[in-house]
Scaffold this motif. Structure first.
Motif, mmCIF file in Angstrom:
data_model
loop_
_atom_site.group_PDB
_atom_site.id
_atom_site.type_symbol
_atom_site.label_atom_id
_atom_site.label_comp_id
_atom_site.label_asym_id
_atom_site.label_seq_id
_atom_site.Cartn_x
_atom_site.Cartn_y
_atom_site.Cartn_z
ATOM 1 N N GLU A 96 -0.183 1.947 8.093
ATOM 2 C CA GLU A 96 0.985 2.763 8.412
ATOM 3 C C GLU A 96 0.579 4.150 8.858
ATOM 4 O OE1 GLU A 96 4.585 2.511 6.265
ATOM 5 O OE2 GLU A 96 3.716 1.137 4.789
ATOM 6 N N ALA A 97 -0.443 4.673 8.197
ATOM 7 C CA ALA A 97 -0.870 6.024 8.529
ATOM 8 C C ALA A 97 -1.328 6.080 9.973
ATOM 9 C CB ALA A 97 -1.993 6.466 7.595
ATOM 10 N N VAL A 98 -2.072 5.071 10.402
ATOM 11 C CA VAL A 98 -2.589 5.103 11.761
ATOM 12 C C VAL A 98 -1.467 4.864 12.763
ATOM 13 C CG1 VAL A 98 -3.181 2.706 12.223
ATOM 14 C CG2 VAL A 98 -4.624 4.503 13.078
ATOM 15 N N ARG A 147 -7.267 -3.805 16.012
ATOM 16 C CA ARG A 147 -6.748 -2.971 14.932
ATOM 17 C C ARG A 147 -7.671 -3.062 13.743
ATOM 18 N NH1 ARG A 147 -0.359 -3.556 14.104
ATOM 19 N NH2 ARG A 147 0.251 -2.516 16.011
ATOM 20 N N MET A 148 -7.901 -1.939 13.127
ATOM 21 C CA MET A 148 -8.692 -1.950 11.907
ATOM 22 C C MET A 148 -9.928 -2.822 12.109
ATOM 23 S SD MET A 148 -6.890 -0.723 9.088
ATOM 24 C CE MET A 148 -7.625 -1.770 7.872
ATOM 25 N N ALA A 198 4.476 7.433 3.699
ATOM 26 C CA ALA A 198 4.229 6.400 4.701
ATOM 27 C C ALA A 198 5.450 6.227 5.592
ATOM 28 C CB ALA A 198 3.886 5.080 4.016
ATOM 29 N N LEU A 254 -7.641 7.720 4.357
ATOM 30 C CA LEU A 254 -7.151 6.390 4.008
ATOM 31 C C LEU A 254 -7.829 5.325 4.851
ATOM 32 C CD1 LEU A 254 -3.326 6.772 3.428
ATOM 33 C CD2 LEU A 254 -4.986 5.803 1.868
ATOM 34 N N PHE A 255 -7.971 5.589 6.154
ATOM 35 C CA PHE A 255 -8.661 4.610 6.996
ATOM 36 C C PHE A 255 -10.064 4.435 6.593
ATOM 37 C CE2 PHE A 255 -6.075 6.811 10.013
ATOM 38 C CZ PHE A 255 -5.226 5.780 10.227
ATOM 39 N N ALA A 274 -6.674 -9.260 4.979
ATOM 40 C CA ALA A 274 -5.466 -8.508 4.664
ATOM 41 C C ALA A 274 -4.580 -8.347 5.897
ATOM 42 C CB ALA A 274 -5.831 -7.148 4.091
ATOM 43 N N ASP A 275 -5.187 -8.291 7.063
ATOM 44 C CA ASP A 275 -4.396 -8.085 8.271
ATOM 45 C C ASP A 275 -3.945 -9.397 8.901
ATOM 46 O OD1 ASP A 275 -6.829 -8.990 8.978
ATOM 47 O OD2 ASP A 275 -7.286 -7.421 10.434
ATOM 48 N N ARG A 315 1.626 14.532 5.638
ATOM 49 C CA ARG A 315 1.565 13.166 6.152
ATOM 50 C C ARG A 315 0.432 12.433 5.438
ATOM 51 N NH1 ARG A 315 0.988 11.035 9.133
ATOM 52 N NH2 ARG A 315 2.343 10.473 10.799
ATOM 53 N N LEU A 316 0.355 11.142 5.659
ATOM 54 C CA LEU A 316 -0.794 10.417 5.132
ATOM 55 C C LEU A 316 -2.051 10.851 5.871
ATOM 56 C CD1 LEU A 316 0.596 6.821 4.613
ATOM 57 C CD2 LEU A 316 0.282 8.646 2.963
ATOM 58 N N GLY A 317 -3.129 10.928 5.157
ATOM 59 C CA GLY A 317 -4.360 11.464 5.738
ATOM 60 C C GLY A 317 -5.282 10.400 6.288
ATOM 61 N N ASN A 325 1.508 5.837 12.462
ATOM 62 C CA ASN A 325 2.351 7.017 12.572
ATOM 63 C C ASN A 325 1.703 8.130 13.381
ATOM 64 O OD1 ASN A 325 4.404 5.894 11.181
ATOM 65 N ND2 ASN A 325 3.845 6.754 9.204
ATOM 66 N N LEU A 326 0.466 7.939 13.741
ATOM 67 C CA LEU A 326 -0.177 8.928 14.595
ATOM 68 C C LEU A 326 0.328 8.715 16.008
ATOM 69 C CD1 LEU A 326 -3.840 8.848 13.316
ATOM 70 C CD2 LEU A 326 -2.109 10.585 12.934
ATOM 71 N N LEU A 346 -1.206 0.921 3.589
ATOM 72 C CA LEU A 346 -0.991 2.358 3.776
ATOM 73 C C LEU A 346 -1.816 2.880 4.944
ATOM 74 C CD1 LEU A 346 -0.888 3.731 0.134
ATOM 75 C CD2 LEU A 346 0.960 3.712 1.788
ATOM 76 N N ALA A 347 -3.056 2.468 4.984
ATOM 77 C CA ALA A 347 -3.921 2.914 6.074
ATOM 78 C C ALA A 347 -3.330 2.491 7.411
ATOM 79 C CB ALA A 347 -5.313 2.322 5.909
ATOM 80 N N LEU A 378 -3.627 -0.467 -0.212
ATOM 81 C CA LEU A 378 -4.387 0.581 0.457
ATOM 82 C C LEU A 378 -4.522 0.266 1.940
ATOM 83 C CD1 LEU A 378 -6.087 3.177 -0.225
ATOM 84 C CD2 LEU A 378 -8.046 1.696 0.117
ATOM 85 N N PHE A 379 -4.748 -1.002 2.232
ATOM 86 C CA PHE A 379 -4.869 -1.389 3.630
ATOM 87 C C PHE A 379 -3.541 -1.198 4.344
ATOM 88 C CE2 PHE A 379 -7.981 -3.761 1.225
ATOM 89 C CZ PHE A 379 -9.135 -3.487 1.933
ATOM 90 N N ALA A 433 -10.307 2.301 3.677
ATOM 91 C CA ALA A 433 -9.987 0.902 3.948
ATOM 92 C C ALA A 433 -11.105 0.271 4.761
ATOM 93 C CB ALA A 433 -8.663 0.804 4.694
ATOM 94 N N GLN A 434 -11.572 1.038 5.728
ATOM 95 C CA GLN A 434 -12.625 0.546 6.599
ATOM 96 C C GLN A 434 -13.893 0.223 5.820
ATOM 97 O OE1 GLN A 434 -12.222 -0.207 9.658
ATOM 98 N NE2 GLN A 434 -14.320 -0.961 9.741
#
Lengths: 260, 260
Positions: free
Chosen positions: A69-71, A118-119, B16, B63-64, B203-204, B58-60, A73-74, A66-67, A63-64, B67-68
């Motif tokens: 990647e989603a950000v 980030r995050m 993704a 998701l953030f 995770a990061d 797209r991914l929404g 891709n913005l 994906l999140a 999930l992290f 995760a957040q």
DNA sequence: AATGGGTGTTGCAGATGTTGCAACGCCGTC
DNA sequence: GACGGCGTTGCAACATCTGCAACACCCATT
């Protein structure tokens, strides 16, 4: 629309609040344990859910990912980031970037004390939509009908004595913001924090994102902060130009940006 | 296990890679368009998927938010504690857990000779930041600029003859720690006490906490203590894995921790 | 040791929800 | 103005999912 998927996805926000065991998930979902088990297993196989040692479930690493990647891709974020950093280096205060999506306004980037993150901290978190400068900017751009509909549906929490009190006041504020092309939050969310913000436009003129600069009262007064407004607006305009392709697209020589 | 959910979740990694339209999603899923539509709609309702202006998906942003929220509700101490206890039971010495917060490094858990202690001794107290193994680990992970800024601002008290003398020495030490992935404090705080420590990653990849094992000279020599390093590092890695939700792909019977 | 309550897990029959089809509406292109 | 592509809808057939009940297991208790 799809019951099974709907139930499965409802588990995610539930687990975001903290780990839970099978029984709790089943209860809060209103389904039989065996059903919850199957859903959790499927989520688990996709890595969205993780099973910790005490057998309880938590959100998982994928999930992290994906999140993340989603950000990434913005593309607004990607284009804006160097500008935000540049602005931050000049004025020192915290700079935020936010977008409007599906009724929420979310921070998607933040630059703080020359420390790109980030995050971290508030990135990804919904903002206080009734008071934040970026929220005002993004909502002010909606068509009037929708603006009104949104304003009516919102709650208006009293964070401080200067928080937006109700829908009428909010709509008035949005009208002002729409006209002047910038927005503020002077102690509306936290008593001692002020923000000023400016919109970022796409090629069609619509507001695609908003940026803001925040600083605590003890560092600069509201008046002093407002003197930075021209710089903020210039930065937002520079980002808009680059984003909408109106810019001298010199992919190199980024130094030529005029967000000084 | 659940076909519908399985298919729905398979859409996420697919998106993704970049935006896709209904037909593409249906094809790559191997299902009929109408099926894909329903799945996408469900994902959309939960905010996991966003429909952009050209109708592609797209991914929404939710998701953030998820995760957040999840990382914020994650409690390192809760996850780490059983591992620390297990390690303590094997090696007997005092085990500490620490985090970096607002320029300070704080102990947030401690296990001492079969004595699970909370609200006792040094828990909650700032550590000797220039010498403690956990402090070195946490500071070593900062971006270089900040690391240097922090090092310059610190005081370097001479607790013992082996205390870190100044910023230059500290930065050199941090570089070493950063590279080798573990740290020591050999009599730098109290002449007769040695520590070895290892970092816990999120995770990061960033260091979210650090753990250490301490023992007085009279019980084990520094050399003997260093022989425990592999165990300490394994424990830290096990905690990292659990904290970051990196699931063992074997859905069943992954035994348990390998922090032996 | 044995008991009991608390988990998570399995197999199954029934029925509910899901599937793919075919047809429709819409929009831009040829 | 017809065509092709795309997203959308209603529906009947069916596969999938559901809830049940029983089981396995662990732990605390007696």
């Amino acid at each position: 629309m799809s019951q099974t998927v709907d139930r499965a996805l409802s588990i995610l926000p539930l687990l975001a609040q903290g780990p839970a065991d099978l029984g709790q998930v089943a209860d809060r979902l209103g389904v039989h344990k065996s059903t919850a088990l199957r859903l959790l297993r499927t989520l688990h196989e996709h890595g969205l859910v993780y099973r910790q040692e005490d057998q309880r479930y938590r959100l998982g690493a994928r999930l992290f990912a994906l999140a993340q990647e989603a950000v990434e891709n913005l593309d607004v974020r990607e284009i804006a980031h160097p500008h935000l950093v540049a602005l931050n280096e000049r004025i020192g205060h915290t700079v935020h970037l936010a977008v409007h999506e599906e009724g929420e306004v979310l921070y998607i980037d933040k630059v703080e004390s020359r420390y790109p993150v980030r995050m971290y901290s508030r990135i990804g978190k919904p903002v206080a939509i009734t008071v934040a400068a970026v929220a005002k900017l993004l909502l002010a751009d909606l068509p009037e009908a929708e603006r009104r509909a949104v304003a009516e549906k919102l709650d208006y929490p009293t964070y401080t004595s200067r928080s937006t009190p109700n829908a009428a006041a909010f709509l008035t504020e949005l009208a002002t913001v729409r006209e002047q092309g910038w927005a503020t939050d002077l102690g509306g969310h936290e008593e001692s924090i002020n923000c000023i913000g400016a919109p970022i436009h796409g090629a069609d003129g619509r507001v695609v994102a908003a940026m803001s600069v925040s600083a605590p009262n003890v560092v600069v007064t509201a008046e002093e902060l407002l003197t930075l407004l021209p710089q903020v607006r210039r930065t937002a305009e520079a980002i808009s130009r680059e984003y909408s392709g109106t810019a001298p697209n010199t992919p190199s020589a980024q130094g030529s940006s005029d967000d000084r």
